[in-house]
Design a protein around this motif. Structure first.
Motif: not given
Length: 151
Positions: A38, A41-42, A44-46, A48-49
Motif C-alpha cells: 500500500t 502504491n501510495i 507511485s500514485n503520488e 503520478i499525481v
C-alpha cells in the motif's frame, strides 16, 4: 505427573497458544506485506499525481498562449475585414457612378462615333448600319460636317 488433567490442559492451552501465536505472526507478516504494498502504491500514485500536475500546468500555459494568439489574430482579422468592407463599399459606389454615367451617355457615344466616322469619310448608309441611327440623322450629321469643313 504428565498424565494429570492439569498437565493435559496446560499442554492443550500451550499448543493452542502456540498456534494462535503462529497465526498472529502470519497475519502480522501478511499485514506488513500489505502495508508495504500500500505504501508503494501510495508513493507511485503520488508520483503520478505530480506528473499529472506538471502536465496540467504545461497544458494550461499552452492553452493560455493559444488563446492569446487567437485573440490577437481575431483582432487582426476584424481590422482586415473592416478595411475590405470599406474598400468593397467604395468600389460599389464607383461602379454605381460609372453605371449612372454610362446610362446617361449611350446616345452621346453613338453620335460622337458617328461624327468621327463622318470626319473619316463615311456615308449615310455606313452611319445607319454601324451606329444604329436613323437615316435622316445620318444625313444631317454629314451635312453639318460639310458646312463646318467648308470655309
Amino acid at each position: 505427573m504428565f498424565n494429570t488433567p492439569e498437565f493435559l490442559i496446560l499442554a492443550i492451552v500451550t499448543t493452542l497458544l502456540f498456534l494462535v501465536i503462529i497465526v498472529l505472526f502470519n497475519s502480522v507478516r501478511t499485514l506488513s506485506k500489505q502495508v508495504r504494498l500500500t505504501e508503494t502504491n501510495i508513493a507511485s500514485n503520488e508520483l503520478i499525481v505530480n506528473q499529472l500536475q506538471t502536465l496540467f500546468i504545461t497544458l494550461d500555459k499552452s492553452l493560455t498562449e493559444l488563446n492569446n494568439q487567437n485573440t490577437s489574430e481575431n483582432t487582426e482579422l476584424n481590422q482586415v475585414t473592416k478595411q475590405l468592407e470599406h474598400r468593397i463599399k467604395s468600389i460599389q459606389e464607383d461602379i454605381s457612378k460609372l453605371q449612372q454615367t454610362q446610362a446617361q451617355q449611350p446616345e452621346d457615344k453613338l453620335y460622337s462615333r458617328a461624327f468621327k466616322m463622318v470626319e473619316l469619310g463615311a456615308d449615310a448608309e455606313e452611319l445607319v448600319r454601324e451606329c444604329d441611327i436613323p437615316r435622316a440623322e445620318a444625313e444631317m450629321l454629314i451635312s453639318i460636317h460639310q458646312k463646318q469643313s467648308t470655309p
